[in-house]
Design a protein around this motif. Structure first.
Motif, mmCIF file in Angstrom:
data_model
loop_
_atom_site.group_PDB
_atom_site.id
_atom_site.type_symbol
_atom_site.label_atom_id
_atom_site.label_comp_id
_atom_site.label_asym_id
_atom_site.label_seq_id
_atom_site.Cartn_x
_atom_site.Cartn_y
_atom_site.Cartn_z
ATOM 1 N N THR A 27 31.630 57.159 15.294
ATOM 2 C CA THR A 27 32.001 55.666 15.551
ATOM 3 C C THR A 27 30.760 54.812 15.103
ATOM 4 O OG1 THR A 27 33.536 56.201 17.657
ATOM 5 C CG2 THR A 27 32.561 54.053 17.538
ATOM 6 N N VAL A 28 30.923 53.658 14.407
ATOM 7 C CA VAL A 28 30.035 52.615 14.412
ATOM 8 C C VAL A 28 29.947 51.333 15.463
ATOM 9 C CG1 VAL A 28 29.058 50.994 12.604
ATOM 10 C CG2 VAL A 28 30.114 52.888 11.740
ATOM 11 N N TRP A 29 29.002 51.285 15.763
ATOM 12 C CA TRP A 29 28.734 50.406 16.991
ATOM 13 C C TRP A 29 27.980 49.072 16.466
ATOM 14 C CZ3 TRP A 29 30.486 51.637 22.199
ATOM 15 C CH2 TRP A 29 30.954 52.877 22.182
ATOM 16 N N GLY A 30 28.636 47.889 16.881
ATOM 17 C CA GLY A 30 27.759 46.656 16.536
ATOM 18 C C GLY A 30 27.563 45.928 17.778
ATOM 19 N N ALA A 31 26.181 45.550 18.113
ATOM 20 C CA ALA A 31 25.756 44.650 19.172
ATOM 21 C C ALA A 31 25.414 43.484 18.764
ATOM 22 C CB ALA A 31 24.846 45.515 19.798
ATOM 23 N N ASP A 32 25.790 42.401 19.365
ATOM 24 C CA ASP A 32 25.355 40.977 19.016
ATOM 25 C C ASP A 32 25.554 40.104 19.964
ATOM 26 O OD1 ASP A 32 24.737 39.838 15.814
ATOM 27 O OD2 ASP A 32 25.112 38.475 17.586
ATOM 28 N N SER A 33 24.718 39.184 20.272
ATOM 29 C CA SER A 33 25.175 37.934 21.263
ATOM 30 C C SER A 33 26.492 37.287 20.886
ATOM 31 C CB SER A 33 23.798 37.149 21.402
ATOM 32 O OG SER A 33 23.810 36.245 20.209
ATOM 33 N N PHE A 34 26.603 37.251 19.277
ATOM 34 C CA PHE A 34 27.582 36.286 18.961
ATOM 35 C C PHE A 34 27.217 34.859 19.064
ATOM 36 C CE2 PHE A 34 29.577 40.403 19.575
ATOM 37 C CZ PHE A 34 29.903 40.891 18.150
ATOM 38 N N ASP A 35 25.950 34.507 19.315
ATOM 39 C CA ASP A 35 25.659 33.147 19.740
ATOM 40 C C ASP A 35 24.422 32.797 19.194
ATOM 41 O OD1 ASP A 35 26.143 30.738 20.879
ATOM 42 O OD2 ASP A 35 25.200 31.047 22.723
ATOM 43 N N GLY A 36 23.922 33.560 18.261
ATOM 44 C CA GLY A 36 22.806 33.483 17.460
ATOM 45 C C GLY A 36 21.461 34.126 18.302
ATOM 46 N N VAL A 37 20.041 33.690 17.928
ATOM 47 C CA VAL A 37 19.008 34.113 18.497
ATOM 48 C C VAL A 37 18.851 33.730 20.026
ATOM 49 C CG1 VAL A 37 18.021 34.749 16.476
ATOM 50 C CG2 VAL A 37 17.590 32.579 17.518
ATOM 51 N N PRO A 38 18.278 34.257 21.010
ATOM 52 C CA PRO A 38 18.155 33.639 22.248
ATOM 53 C C PRO A 38 17.323 32.260 22.259
ATOM 54 C CG PRO A 38 17.398 35.930 22.347
ATOM 55 C CD PRO A 38 17.629 35.443 21.046
ATOM 56 N N PRO A 39 17.943 31.214 22.896
ATOM 57 C CA PRO A 39 17.335 29.929 22.751
ATOM 58 C C PRO A 39 15.874 30.136 23.347
ATOM 59 C CG PRO A 39 18.983 30.093 24.497
ATOM 60 C CD PRO A 39 19.206 31.280 23.905
ATOM 61 N N ASP A 40 15.075 28.836 23.090
ATOM 62 C CA ASP A 40 13.550 28.952 23.409
ATOM 63 C C ASP A 40 13.462 29.199 24.981
ATOM 64 O OD1 ASP A 40 11.196 28.843 21.998
ATOM 65 O OD2 ASP A 40 10.784 27.093 23.162
ATOM 66 N N GLU A 41 14.376 28.808 25.795
ATOM 67 C CA GLU A 41 14.204 28.572 27.160
ATOM 68 C C GLU A 41 14.178 29.915 27.738
ATOM 69 O OE1 GLU A 41 18.247 26.794 26.196
ATOM 70 O OE2 GLU A 41 16.016 26.661 25.401
#
Length: 653
Positions: A512-526
């Protein structure tokens, strides 16, 4: 001798006065029905009144044509309810109803507070859109607004302008003020209406000329998520704009471009009132249906009429302006594969993209029983690589034979057998769309140094890092190393698609191929705790924040959605330690930041099997490099780092 009496001559002016007198209209219309047959009688190749005077009548502003079986204008009296009420089966067109419903739930809902501000009637603001305009109204306007706001196009070209121009321009202005997205919006309209009497914020330029006079190169400016808005003359005719659109423009459009066509009422006929009362006999939607039937290179995004006829409750739930008497006519589609047959380019119309085979990979076991035969990019897993090579045997759970037939070593990137693998890598990186003369972009794309938004790329990692993935997988397959493949930080899903395609190439049916992502870009600075990460800016958030639904669209285009590909949404710190993957043969990390990289390594490294590979995409970034170096020291990892390019590294466990 009797005298002959002559009636006084009737002057042309008297005839005109008589004909134009409202009291005589009925009688004169009856007189015309007796006169016109003599002027419209027509026999092919023979001189007659109709042939002699046709051009003269057209120059006067009207067409005088006979009504016969071969006329392009239908006989209105013969348009029976059976014809007018019929709904086409639209065979060969996938309406993707679940995706349309998801568009309503996930996208339109997001922008509902904005489009609910549309006024029904005109205001004193000259460029403000209002719904009851009689041309582009309810539901169509709300959907257009949502499309522009969600996809954030950098380039919009509109063919046929008016009230829709106001919707698009206002949405683009919102993108600019709220998201920092700067766009260029060109309207093509030979007869600008009243909406153009005042400047329209958001509209960049107006080309006041027929579409047929616009150079085709203009439409090559459209890239992924850009919009081509079509509201044409709706008439298929020699030398007309509709022919130009479907025969010349759309075949050249790049993959990823969103295309809107107005006044498409499929699967129904054109509205009865248009045909019987207004005598409007448009033909564009018939060409649209023929264009889409069995066309794998375009997919339906939204059918306003289809949703109105089949799922009106969904429209009522999401659009307050919607009423049963409203009949939306906007139709949206998207190109999902690059253009093939373009003048001056090599063409192979029989080729299908990976995953496009109706029979899927199972058909490849049929060998010669597959109708696609050598025209298919998939075909037998070995025959696509080289027709002279024997087929690759299936990989059993505990293989006792080399999965790469007739090979004593892993496949090489330069091997002729790997031709389709290289082509897929070039397609996913957008390398195949680069002008061969543009050496600068070629060099940048090879190294993964540019952000390939204007093209059709589904990954920004570059050709060298794609090659690295292939070479690692080839070694894993050759050594029968167990475990799944996983990428953390998948952006548009290009590397995940590549990994999944490699399973088919090597005839591996177990991983199986797994893909992990926030789907919301990189974490914001805060959210960032490390001082190394704070203040680091990666450009437009919406460029990196690719929604999960969009990635799923890309997977679907290649036939891999829910097909041994699993996505893990969320921030790495919240998801990776609990990820359901057990053994990992290839772990690819693209987290950019120190914390994200540490979350990836601490959450997953212990599941990488001996002999497996760890690939780091961003070692060239100081915060990522520090995380990798500290983790390797902590774990006592002695396996040397191998450099792929300026930023990519890997090691074998």
């Amino acid at each position: 001798m009797s005298q002959t009496t002559y009636a006084p001559a009737i002057t042309e002016q008297q005839v005109l006065d008589y004909a134009l007198d409202p009291a005589n209209q009925e009688r004169f219309a009856g007189l015309l029905t007796k006169i016109l047959p003599a002027y419209t009688a027509w026999v092919w190749g023979h001189d007659n009144v109709y042939r002699r005077y046709f051009n003269r009548w057209q120059q006067a502003g009207f067409n005088l044509a006979p009504n016969h079986y071969y006329s392009p204008i239908p006989h209105a009296a013969r348009l029976t309810p059976k014809i007018l009420d019929a709904r086409s089966a639209t065979i060969g067109i996938d309406w993707r109803k679940d995706d349309q419903k998801r568009f309503l739930r996930e996208i339109c809902t997001q922008f509902r507070p904005e489009y609910e501000q549309f006024r029904e009637n005109p205001t004193r603001v000259p460029h403000q859109f209002y719904l009851l305009n009689g041309a582009f109204g309810k539901v169509d306007a709300e959907v257009l607004h949502s499309m522009i706001r969600h996809y954030q196009p950098r380039r919009v070209i509109e063919i046929g302008s008016g009230c829709s121009t106001l919707v698009t321009a206002a949405a683009l202005e919102m993108n600019r003020t709220k998201n920092g997205r700067v766009s260029r919006f060109t309207a093509i309209e030979p007869f600008p209406g009243s909406v153009f009497q005042h400047p329209i914020p958001g509209l960049t330029d107006l080309l006041q000329r027929p579409l047929e006079e616009v150079d085709l190169s203009l439409f090559q400016e459209l890239g992924e998520n850009d919009v081509l808005f079509i509201d044409s003359t709706h008439a298929v005719k020699c030398g007309g704009d509709v022919n130009q659109i479907y025969l010349e423009i759309l075949p050249r459009i790049k993959a990823g471009v969103l295309i809107h066509v107005h006044d498409i009422f499929l699967p129904a006929e054109y509205p009865k009132t248009w045909l019987l009362d207004e005598h409007v006999f448009w033909t564009e939607q018939y060409l649209v249906q023929a264009f889409l039937a069995f066309n794998r290179e375009f997919e339906v995004l939204w059918g306003g009429s289809y949703m109105h006829l089949e799922h009106s409750g969904e429209l009522a739930a999401h659009f307050p302006s919607y009423r049963n008497d409203a009949w939306p006519g906007s139709f949206w589609m998207r190109r999902v594969a690059p253009p093939q047959a373009v003048a001056g380019a090599k063409s192979n119309p029989g080729k299908l993209k990976l995953g496009a085979c109706d029979l899927n990979m199972d058909a490849c076991d049929l060998n010669d029983a597959c109708d696609l035969n050598d025209a298919c990019d998939l075909n037998m897993a070995a025959r696509i690589l080289n027709p002279d090579i024997d087929p690759v045997p299936n990989v059993d759970p505990v293989p006792d034979v080399d999965p790469v037939a007739n090979s004593t070593s892993p496949w090489a990137w330069e091997d002729s057998r790997a031709d389709p693998i290289r082509k897929l890598a070039e397609r996913l990186t957008g390398f195949d769309q680069i002008d061969p003369a543009d050496q600068k972009t070629i060099d940048l794309r090879t190294q993964g140094l540019d952000w390939p938004e204007p093209l059709t790329a589904l990954t920004m990692i570059g050709v060298k890092r794609m090659r690295n993935i292939f070479e690692c997988v080839s070694i894993l397959m050759h050594n029968h190393t167990p475990g799944d493949f996983m990428e953390c930080g998948i952006w548009r899903g290009g590397a995940v698609i590549f990994l999944r395609a490699l399973l088919d190439i090597f005839n591996d049916r177990n991983r199986t191929v797994w893909g992990a992502d926030s789907f919301d870009g990189v974490p914001p600075d805060e959210m960032r705790l490390s001082d190394l990460d704070k203040g680091v800016i990666f450009g437009y958030k919406e460029y990196l924040a690719v929604p999960q639904s969009r990635v799923e669209d890309h997977l679907r285009q290649y036939g891999f959605l829910n097909n041994r590909v699993k996505l893990i949404p969320g921030w790495f710190k919240d998801t990776l330690r609990a990820a359901p993957v057990e053994k990992i043969a290839l772990l690819r990390l693209d987290g950019d930041l120190y914390e994200s990289t540490m979350d990836e390594l601490h959450g997953l490294y212990d599941r990488v099997v001996p002999g497996g590979f760890v690939i780091v995409d961003d070692y060239g970034l100081s915060m990522c490099k520090k995380a990798v170096d500290e983790f390797r020291e902590l774990k006592g990892i002695k396996s040397p780092l191998q450099f792929v390019d300026w930023t990519g590294v890997y090691w074998q466990k």
